[in-house]
Design a protein around this motif. Structure first.
Motif, PDB file in Angstrom:
ATOM      1  N   ARG A 380       0.817  -1.217   0.000  1.00 26.95           N
ATOM      2  CA  ARG A 380       0.000   0.000   0.000  1.00 26.95           C
ATOM      3  C   ARG A 380       0.847   1.261   0.000  1.00 26.95           C
ATOM      4  N   ASP A 384      -1.928   1.913  -4.300  1.00 25.41           N
ATOM      5  CA  ASP A 384      -3.209   1.534  -3.707  1.00 25.41           C
ATOM      6  C   ASP A 384      -4.042   0.722  -4.690  1.00 25.41           C
ATOM      7  N   ARG A 387      -4.539  -5.108  -5.701  1.00 24.52           N
ATOM      8  CA  ARG A 387      -5.508  -5.842  -4.878  1.00 24.52           C
ATOM      9  C   ARG A 387      -5.052  -7.280  -4.599  1.00 24.52           C
ATOM     10  N   TYR A 394      -5.533 -11.631   3.389  1.00 30.99           N
ATOM     11  CA  TYR A 394      -6.723 -11.555   4.241  1.00 30.99           C
ATOM     12  C   TYR A 394      -7.235 -12.923   4.738  1.00 30.99           C
ATOM     13  N   THR A 412     -12.416  -5.001  10.952  1.00 30.03           N
ATOM     14  CA  THR A 412     -12.048  -3.924  10.023  1.00 30.03           C
ATOM     15  C   THR A 412     -11.414  -4.487   8.762  1.00 30.03           C
ATOM     16  N   SER A 416     -12.551  -4.636   4.616  1.00 37.02           N
ATOM     17  CA  SER A 416     -11.693  -4.305   3.473  1.00 37.02           C
ATOM     18  C   SER A 416     -11.657  -5.452   2.479  1.00 37.02           C
ATOM     19  N   GLU A 420     -12.740  -4.857  -1.338  1.00 35.74           N
ATOM     20  CA  GLU A 420     -11.759  -5.016  -2.410  1.00 35.74           C
ATOM     21  C   GLU A 420     -12.133  -6.154  -3.347  1.00 35.74           C
TER      22      GLU A 420
END
Length: 978
Positions: A380, A384, A387, A394, A412, A416, A420
């Protein structure tokens, strides 16, 4: 005119197919017209600069000025009112320089303008015309217009084919054939990106053939064509042909190319990756490791080429659960990528994420979390828009945060993940389903959790069904771990059973891969299997559309309707296959159990216990007469596997690691699990991974000061039957009394050392089971070193004596052969005993499979090489109530990862056998004869077979025979069910 060396190099990196032809040359035009001699001198000067061995000069402003001077002069010199075509040639070479400099928009503009100028004269300048089309196609693709670039390259390819056809062979030089190869190569690459794999194969074959003509069959450049062709074949699901060309590349490189040449290492790496992608990861390791060693020595470590090699090898080690070996490779690659690409290198972030997943799998959760977070931050910081790193991180990071108690952070990040993934245009079903489930798990509304978890299991099941090797990827196993964690948290036993069935089915499919392949040799079944795969692909696409609709809250109702229709179609085909070809479905591990059906199939005093490692956890599912419970073992997967290996490695006739044994008992047979099993006396165990090699019968229910006949082993509490999957069949009844049963004993085979005395002996002891095969058959040199089994003849004779001379047949020595077995009708024997070596554990894959070692033939053939493999067993017709494999498993691998006897067990089941009695390790001759006879006698008296084995074991423990109370003597025996 020769093709620029720079353009040849560029064209190797691009390529796609096209069609079409330019207009006819204007009347009266000649490329050698003396009136344009000054233009040709400018052309020669520019080419001399462009083809200079001095790269800086070739790409200098001086060279650009020379091309610009030719262009300006060509625009002034008119031919029939048009600019001279050398003006177009100049622009095409300028576009090549632009492309090499990375100025793709400029390259596209100049190639378009140059082609427009050259088109009426293309047949007079065919090489320049094709060069211009190739550059245009490449930059179109580089700028995102893959379809347009494919069309342009198709035009170049078609024109080249015509040019070759109409030009005399003696006027076609090496450079022309090399250009043809480059264009076809680029064509193939583009077709692959468009998903047109069959067309890509044809294009790459043309590239390979042109390369052979240009450079010869043994040149380093041609070797690259062989392994690229192999990669194309593999993408088109033509694995056997792919392996042929990949191996050809390695063999030719070994014989004709210097070990330090890049083509040698690349050929090794290409074969390794192909073997890995077809489920033969263990076999691939040697090639990948050799490639890295050569790269390290020849090109050094300061190249992306080297770092990707490290990452490829690590990625192969992960699914083999060799995390400790994989982690340092990823960390070295991470450092290398960062050194070359900078601190925010996306590739370094990916390598760090892979290392983090190894940390989590090994139980180093906090270290893994820190590395995952660092990988995300690094990408990041650089962009940005990447992906992909999130999709990798994740699914591992969120469950780790939940386990660490950091639920708010997990929530949180899950948000995301959902956001995404929803933004990806063509997101696969797996990350969409994972994002939805992890969002539900961390969210305040837990009502959606069960539905989301079941949807994820469905996606995973369909994904596993598409893999001919039955192997799960690391991402799939991690996803199943997450589902099982949710099932344990919510005590959702049906959900746990669904997820465990996928894990068990994968192991069954791997063990039975060659058995399933033999079954699919039936054209009718093969066509049905392809039809099911097509329907499953359609279902995966429908899943993706529904999950995307749910993520974006758009068109959900229609997506549900569409998905339901496709699912009904796929389910109907699955049901039809199960009905028409049940053996294939069983071999593939494709049965989907229902909890109610499973419980109904259990006896009144019978329970079932599944013990399964997933990714970082080990999960337990107990199903008793009145309830079910799902738990996660307190210790992680890595620690539990270490305990199994400690116990297996410590077993001797004198003792064992009691600490490991009691720890395993406490981890598996928790108060909650025992309460669910209630008063069950018979226990079916479904173990996978390392736990398939765990002798459950010898786990002590409490610590003891010393081992004796009264030690409270688990065998006192349960009569145990082990099975690879969750199928519960009806109890088999004894078909005949022992006095009427016929006995066949096969064993004490002739040694391979006698058959091949001239072979050199290898050092060391027993090898892993995989090492006893070579090129799909027996490796006589390795088999010659198996130790003799002096007691096997005595054992066979002792058992035969109990049946009586009129009811017993022995095939021993040279008669213990494949040929002798095939000549005999096996359907009339009630008990069949094999007393020989079994090659069943270790990492079995590729062309190797579980096998029994018999006598070597005088001359080996495909049907008789001295190894009776599982797929050969599956083709037999056996009517025995009992098949007993004694003195087996003496070629065990280095650890307890093998799937034990599931492959052989399934094969004997397919052949018609009733029960299978096998052993975890080499068995003492007198103990084997004792347990075999007592178990068969007990079953013939009407006892359930597991109970008959239980009583035989207990009787041996209490027999007073020397050492009989030690588990090494009595505990290796297991009853294998379906």
């Amino acid at each position: 005119m020769k093709l620029s060396a720079h353009c040849s190099a560029v064209l190797l990196a691009l390529a796609l197919p096209l069609s079409g032809a330019p207009a006819a040359i204007p009347a009266g035009f000649s490329a050698t017209d003396p009136r344009h001699a000054s233009l040709r001198r400018l052309e020669d000067r520019a080419f001399a600069l462009f083809n200079s061995d001095d790269y800086a000069l070739s790409m200098s402003q001086q060279t650009r000025d020379a091309w610009l001077q030719l262009h300006a002069a060509g625009m002034r010199a008119k031919v029939g009112g048009r600019p001279h075509p050398l003006a177009g040639v100049a622009l095409i070479n300028l576009s090549s320089m632009d492309q090499i400099d990375g100025k793709n928009p400029d390259a596209l503009a100049r190639s378009n303008e140059g082609l427009t100028l050259l088109e009426p004269f293309a047949d007079a300048y065919p090489i320049a015309w094709m060069q211009g089309l190739s550059i245009k196609g490449f930059v179109q693709i580089a700028l995102g217009n893959v379809a347009g670039g494919a069309d342009t390259l198709a035009l170049a390819s078609a024109y080249m084919d015509g040019y070759i056809a109409r030009t005399p062979a003696d006027r076609l030089d090496k450079d022309t054939h090399m250009l043809r190869s480059n264009i076809a190569f680029s064509h193939a690459q583009a077709l692959t990106r468009l998903g047109r794999n069959a067309d890509a194969v044809a294009a790459q074959k043309a590239s390979m053939e042109a390369r052979i003509t240009a450079a010869g069959p043994n040149s380093p450049d041609t070797i690259g064509s062989y392994y690229t062709y192999a990669q194309m074949l593999q993408r088109a699901d033509r694995d056997a042909e792919a392996e042929k060309y990949a191996r050809m590349a390695v063999e030719i490189a070994t014989d004709h190319v210097d070990r330090k040449h890049p083509s040698y290492a690349r050929a090794l790496e290409a074969l390794g990756l192909l073997l890995s992608r077809t489920g033969r990861r263990v076999e691939s390791l040697d090639y990948l490791q050799r490639a890295i060693a050569i790269k390290r020595e020849t090109v050094g470590t300061d190249s992306l080429y080297f770092q990707f090699g490290l990452q490829n090898l690590g990625s192969v080690l992960l699914p083999l659960e060799r995390y400790a070996d994989a982690e340092p490779l990823f960390l070295e690659a991470e450092s290398g990528f960062r050194k070359i690409e900078g601190e925010n290198s996306p590739q370094s972030a990916r390598a760090l994420a892979f290392a983090a997943s190894a940390d989590v799998a090994e139980g180093r959760r906090d270290e893994g979390i820190a590395r995952f977070e660092a990988a995300l931050a690094r990408v990041r910081a650089g962009s940005d828009k990447d992906r992909d790193i999130g999709q990798r991180v994740y699914p591992y990071l969120i469950p780790a945060l939940i386990e660490a108690g950091r639920v708010d952070e997990a929530r949180t990040i899950a948000a995301s993940f959902v956001a995404e993934t929803a933004q990806l245009d063509n997101a696969p079903a797996l990350p969409l389903a994972q994002a939805a489930m992890l969002s539900a798990w961390t969210g305040p509304d837990q009502g959606r959790l069960g539905e989301a978890a079941r949807r994820l299991v469905g996606v995973l099941r369909d994904g596993a069904a598409m893999n001919d090797n039955g192997e799960l990827t690391e991402d799939q196993r991690a996803a199943l771990d997450t589902v099982l964690a949710v099932a344990a948290q919510t005590q959702d036993a049906p959900l746990a059973l669904d997820a465990m069935a996928v894990l068990a089915g994968s192991r069954i499919a791997q063990a039975n891969r060659l058995v399933a392949q033999r079954l699919v040799a039936d054209p009718a079944l093969a066509a049905r299997v392809r039809g099911l795969q097509d329907k499953v692909k359609a279902l995966e696409a429908a899943d993706s559309r529904l999950l995307k609709a749910l993520a974006t809250d758009k068109d959900v109702a229609q997506a549900r309707v569409d998905r339901a229709a496709v699912a009904a179609d796929a389910d109907a085909e699955r049901a039809a296959l199960s009905r028409d070809y049940p053996r294939w479905v069983e071999a593939r591990g494709g049965e989907r159990p229902e909890l109610t059906t499973l419980r109904a199939g259990l006896g009144e005093q019978e329970g079932l216990l599944a013990v399964m490692p997933a990714f970082d956890g080990v999960y337990l599912l107990a199903v008793g007469p009145h309830g079910a419970r799902i738990e996660r073992a307190q210790r992680g997967r890595a620690a539990m596997v270490t305990l199994v290996n400690r116990l297996r490695g410590s077993l001797t006739p004198a003792g064992f690691d009691q600490g490991a044994a009691i720890d395993l008992y406490r981890q598996i047979f928790t108060p909650g699990i025992l309460a669910s099993l209630d008063k069950a006396r018979d226990l079916r165990i479904v173990p996978t991974g390392a736990f398939a090699s765990l002798p459950f019968a010898m786990l002590p229910q409490r610590p003891v000061a010393k081992v004796d006949r009264n030690t409270p082993w688990l065998i006192h509490r349960f009569a145990i039957e082990v099975q690879p999957g969750f199928a519960i069949g009806a109890r088999q009844m004894t078909r005949m009394a022992m006095r009427d049963q016929r006995f066949l004993g096969i064993g004490a085979p002739q040694s391979f050392a006698v058959a091949a005395p001239a072979l050199p002996q290898r050092g060391g002891g027993l090898l892993a089971a995989n090492a006893y095969f070579r090129n799909g058959g027996a490796d006589a040199q390795a088999l010659s070193q198996l130790p003799s089994l002096p007691g096997s003849l005595t054992e066979l004779q002792a058992v035969a004596k109990r049946f009586g001379a009129d009811h017993a047949t022995l095939l021993v020595g040279g008669e213990a052969s494949e040929g002798a077995l095939r000549r005999r009708d096996l359907s009339h024997y009630g008990v069949i005993l094999f007393a020989t070596h079994g090659l069943v554990s270790g990492e079995m894959e590729g062309v190797t499979e579980p096998a029994l070692v018999l006598s070597p033939p005088a001359s080996a053939t495909a049907d008789d090489d001295g190894l009776l493999t599982a797929s050969e067993v599956a083709g037999m017709r056996i009517g025995a109530d009992w098949v007993i494999l004694s003195a087996c498993n003496t070629a065990a691998g280095k650890d307890a990862q093998g799937a034990a006897y599931s492959g052989l067990a399934q094969a004997f089941r397919y052949a018609g056998a009733g029960s299978l009695l096998v052993s975890h390790w080499p068995v003492r001759d007198d103990a084997s004869a004792f347990v075999t006879l007592e178990t068969v006698k007990g079953a013939n008296r009407g006892l359930p077979r597991a109970v008959a084995l239980q009583r035989a074991m207990l009787k041996l423990i209490r027999s007073g025979q020397p050492g009989a109370a030690q588990p090494y003597i009595w505990a290796p025996f297991i009853l294998m069910g379906r």
